[in-house]
Design a protein around this motif. Structure first.
Motif, PDB file in Angstrom:
ATOM      1  N   SER A 189       0.827  -1.204   0.000  1.00 28.98           N
ATOM      2  CA  SER A 189       0.000   0.000   0.000  1.00 28.98           C
ATOM      3  C   SER A 189       0.863   1.258   0.000  1.00 28.98           C
ATOM      4  N   GLY A 190       0.255   2.383  -0.300  1.00 33.38           N
ATOM      5  CA  GLY A 190       0.833   3.716  -0.099  1.00 33.38           C
ATOM      6  C   GLY A 190       2.248   3.895  -0.638  1.00 33.38           C
ATOM      7  N   ASN A 236       9.977  -0.007   5.325  1.00 33.16           N
ATOM      8  CA  ASN A 236       8.905   0.969   5.116  1.00 33.16           C
ATOM      9  C   ASN A 236       7.647   0.661   5.937  1.00 33.16           C
ATOM     10  N   GLY A 244       4.875   0.354   8.555  1.00 33.98           N
ATOM     11  CA  GLY A 244       4.656   1.131   9.774  1.00 33.98           C
ATOM     12  C   GLY A 244       3.171   1.316  10.026  1.00 33.98           C
ATOM     13  N   SER A 287      11.568   6.833   8.177  1.00 35.85           N
ATOM     14  CA  SER A 287      11.237   7.462   9.452  1.00 35.85           C
ATOM     15  C   SER A 287      10.081   8.432   9.207  1.00 35.85           C
ATOM     16  N   SER A 288      10.146   9.609   9.802  1.00 36.35           N
ATOM     17  CA  SER A 288       9.076  10.605   9.632  1.00 36.35           C
ATOM     18  C   SER A 288       9.564  11.926  10.197  1.00 36.35           C
ATOM     19  N   PRO A 347       9.671  11.463   5.722  1.00 35.55           N
ATOM     20  CA  PRO A 347       8.597  12.098   4.946  1.00 35.55           C
ATOM     21  C   PRO A 347       7.788  13.065   5.802  1.00 35.55           C
ATOM     22  N   ILE A 356       2.124  12.755   3.754  1.00 32.20           N
ATOM     23  CA  ILE A 356       1.959  12.133   2.435  1.00 32.20           C
ATOM     24  C   ILE A 356       0.559  11.536   2.368  1.00 32.20           C
ATOM     25  N   THR A 368      -1.835   8.976   1.748  1.00 30.96           N
ATOM     26  CA  THR A 368      -1.868   7.513   1.543  1.00 30.96           C
ATOM     27  C   THR A 368      -3.036   6.956   2.362  1.00 30.96           C
ATOM     28  N   PRO A 369      -3.305   5.637   2.252  1.00 37.23           N
ATOM     29  CA  PRO A 369      -4.364   5.066   3.098  1.00 37.23           C
ATOM     30  C   PRO A 369      -4.123   5.338   4.589  1.00 37.23           C
ATOM     31  N   MET A 370      -2.842   5.466   5.006  1.00 38.64           N
ATOM     32  CA  MET A 370      -2.558   5.734   6.429  1.00 38.64           C
ATOM     33  C   MET A 370      -3.134   7.075   6.885  1.00 38.64           C
TER      34      MET A 370
HETATM   35  P1  NAP Z   1       0.073   2.518   4.501  1.00 41.97           P
HETATM   36  O1  NAP Z   1      -0.569   3.056   3.280  1.00 41.97           O
HETATM   37  O2  NAP Z   1      -0.770   2.230   5.700  1.00 41.97           O
HETATM   38  O3  NAP Z   1       0.906   1.206   4.104  1.00 41.97           O
HETATM   39  C1  NAP Z   1       1.582   0.455   5.041  1.00 41.97           C
HETATM   40  C2  NAP Z   1       1.640  -0.973   4.603  1.00 41.97           C
HETATM   41  O4  NAP Z   1       2.354  -1.709   5.616  1.00 41.97           O
HETATM   42  C3  NAP Z   1       0.270  -1.628   4.492  1.00 41.97           C
HETATM   43  O5  NAP Z   1       0.220  -2.515   3.396  1.00 41.97           O
HETATM   44  C4  NAP Z   1       0.161  -2.384   5.804  1.00 41.97           C
HETATM   45  O6  NAP Z   1      -0.745  -3.481   5.769  1.00 41.97           O
HETATM   46  C5  NAP Z   1       1.577  -2.861   5.977  1.00 41.97           C
HETATM   47  N1  NAP Z   1       1.882  -3.278   7.346  1.00 41.97           N
HETATM   48  C6  NAP Z   1       1.298  -2.879   8.498  1.00 41.97           C
HETATM   49  N2  NAP Z   1       1.818  -3.538   9.536  1.00 41.97           N
HETATM   50  C7  NAP Z   1       2.763  -4.372   9.037  1.00 41.97           C
HETATM   51  C8  NAP Z   1       3.634  -5.331   9.612  1.00 41.97           C
HETATM   52  N3  NAP Z   1       3.610  -5.580  10.927  1.00 41.97           N
HETATM   53  N4  NAP Z   1       4.473  -6.011   8.817  1.00 41.97           N
HETATM   54  C9  NAP Z   1       4.488  -5.794   7.475  1.00 41.97           C
HETATM   55  N5  NAP Z   1       3.660  -4.934   6.867  1.00 41.97           N
HETATM   56  C10 NAP Z   1       2.819  -4.219   7.642  1.00 41.97           C
HETATM   57  O7  NAP Z   1       1.210   3.515   5.049  1.00 41.97           O
HETATM   58  P2  NAP Z   1       2.070   4.662   4.306  1.00 41.97           P
HETATM   59  O8  NAP Z   1       1.423   5.959   4.578  1.00 41.97           O
HETATM   60  O9  NAP Z   1       2.388   4.253   2.932  1.00 41.97           O
HETATM   61  O10 NAP Z   1       3.371   4.632   5.226  1.00 41.97           O
HETATM   62  C11 NAP Z   1       4.531   3.896   4.888  1.00 41.97           C
HETATM   63  C12 NAP Z   1       5.646   4.314   5.826  1.00 41.97           C
HETATM   64  O11 NAP Z   1       5.864   5.731   5.734  1.00 41.97           O
HETATM   65  C13 NAP Z   1       5.351   4.032   7.308  1.00 41.97           C
HETATM   66  O12 NAP Z   1       6.503   3.620   7.960  1.00 41.97           O
HETATM   67  C14 NAP Z   1       4.931   5.392   7.828  1.00 41.97           C
HETATM   68  O13 NAP Z   1       5.151   5.523   9.197  1.00 41.97           O
HETATM   69  C15 NAP Z   1       5.840   6.295   7.024  1.00 41.97           C
HETATM   70  N6  NAP Z   1       5.366   7.674   6.922  1.00 41.97           N
HETATM   71  C16 NAP Z   1       4.169   7.948   6.352  1.00 41.97           C
HETATM   72  C17 NAP Z   1       3.754   9.276   6.278  1.00 41.97           C
HETATM   73  C18 NAP Z   1       2.443   9.660   5.658  1.00 41.97           C
HETATM   74  O14 NAP Z   1       2.065  10.838   5.761  1.00 41.97           O
HETATM   75  N7  NAP Z   1       1.723   8.747   5.020  1.00 41.97           N
HETATM   76  C19 NAP Z   1       4.541  10.294   6.806  1.00 41.97           C
HETATM   77  C20 NAP Z   1       5.756   9.961   7.394  1.00 41.97           C
HETATM   78  C21 NAP Z   1       6.171   8.644   7.439  1.00 41.97           C
HETATM   79  P3  NAP Z   1      -2.269  -3.181   6.268  1.00 41.97           P
HETATM   80  O15 NAP Z   1      -2.831  -2.213   5.293  1.00 41.97           O
HETATM   81  O16 NAP Z   1      -2.916  -4.533   6.262  1.00 41.97           O
HETATM   82  O17 NAP Z   1      -2.126  -2.597   7.655  1.00 41.97           O
END
Ligand code: NAP
Length: 246
Positions: free
Chosen positions: A15-16, A89, A91, A140-141, A184, A187, A189-191
């Motif tokens: 995802s994301g 990645n 988280g 990280s973040s 980042p 961003i 994303t689904p998160m």
């Molecule tokens: P996302 O769309 O929620 O994608 C995360 C993916 O990781 C999902 O497929 C999720 O599966 C999977 N996942 C969750 N727990 C896991 C585990 N224990 N082992 C393996 N995979 C696992 O998140 P994202 O926004 O792309 O974020 C990616 C990274 O960027 C994260 O580390 C996040 O902290 C960091 N980040 C994001 C942002 C932002 O604004 N989005 C900002 C700063 C940093 P499920 O969908 O089934 O949970």
């Protein structure tokens, strides 16, 4: 073809940011291991990469499970014979003010967001050391740099990841392994999809470039750090946040 024939494991690539990165690395010639806890989403990412003509396979991985991390590395080595790049990645967030945060919320985020990368790094380091080269990049973040209300667990994990990055850059540099991080900003994303519109507007307003981040903004930063162009970059934390300071 900036990562041609490189083997990359990307956790959380169902995802994301992870999915976008996996697709980009595939287009740039890498063999991609899509490692995610979510089987359906991970399989979809692997298929998208294969549909673009690149090599990819899905590996079920909960990064908090040390044995599974070792299994994914073993499967990757059996299939491709080496591991060039690991992108930590995966988280999660579980937000609450400190007075309301449960022990379970604290433990879950620390275990997945900080111990998860430790598990995966320990699993790949032997193979990378034998190979004499490797790139490890931790996602990280900016929250790990500046903190954020309601995210004590997440900001502690992401700050911890920066400490881990800098220490391993020193420990592993001499073995030909570079360790870097990206931080980042916000961003889309689904998160972050459930963040109310009002807050999104506020974030946009606070960001000098006047937009929110996209997954590809981070994917390109990861591609740079993983490529030979970043050969002398080690222990860096690359903020990719449009200039936003929390
Ligand atoms: P996302 O769309 O929620 O994608 C995360 C993916 O990781 C999902 O497929 C999720 O599966 C999977 N996942 C969750 N727990 C896991 C585990 N224990 N082992 C393996 N995979 C696992 O998140 P994202 O926004 O792309 O974020 C990616 C990274 O960027 C994260 O580390 C996040 O902290 C960091 N980040 C994001 C942002 C932002 O604004 N989005 C900002 C700063 C940093 P499920 O969908 O089934 O949970």
């Amino acid at each position: 073809m900036r990562v041609e024939n490189k083997v990359v494991i990307i956790t959380g690539s169902g995802s994301g940011i992870g999915r976008e990165t996996a697709i980009l690395f595939g287009k740039e010639g890498a063999k991609v291991v899509v490692a995610d806890v979510n089987e359906k989403a991970g399989q979809e990412t692997a298929e998208l990469i294969r549909n673009n003509g690149s090599d990819a396979f899905f590996a079920k991985l909960d990064v908090s499970d040390r044995e599974q991390s070792k299994e994914v590395v073993k499967d990757t080595l059996e299939r491709y014979g080496k591991i060039d790049i690991l992108i930590n990645n995966a988280g999660i967030i579980q937000d609450a003010l400190i007075s309301k945060m449960t022990e379970d919320q604290w433990d879950k985020v620390i275990t997945i967001d900080l111990k998860g990368p430790f598990n995966c790094i320990q699993a790949v380091v032997e193979a990378m050391t034998k190979h004499g080269t490797g790139e490890i990049i931790n996602v990280s973040s900016i929250v790990g740099l500046y903190g954020n209300i309601g995210q004590s667990n997440y900001s502690a994990a992401k700050a911890g990841l920066i400490g881990l990055t800098k220490t391993l850059a020193k420990e592993l540099g001499r073995k030909g392994i570079r360790v870097n991080a990206v931080a980042p900003g916000f961003i889309y994303t689904p998160m972050t999809a459930t963040v109310p519109e009002k807050i999104l507007e506020m974030m946009k307003e606070k960001t000098p470039v006047k937009r929110l981040g996209r997954p590809d903004d981070i994917a390109y930063a990861l591609l740079y750090l993983a490529s030979d162009e970043a050969n002398f970059v080690n222990g860096a934390v690359l903020s990719v946040d449009g200039g936003l300071l929390l």
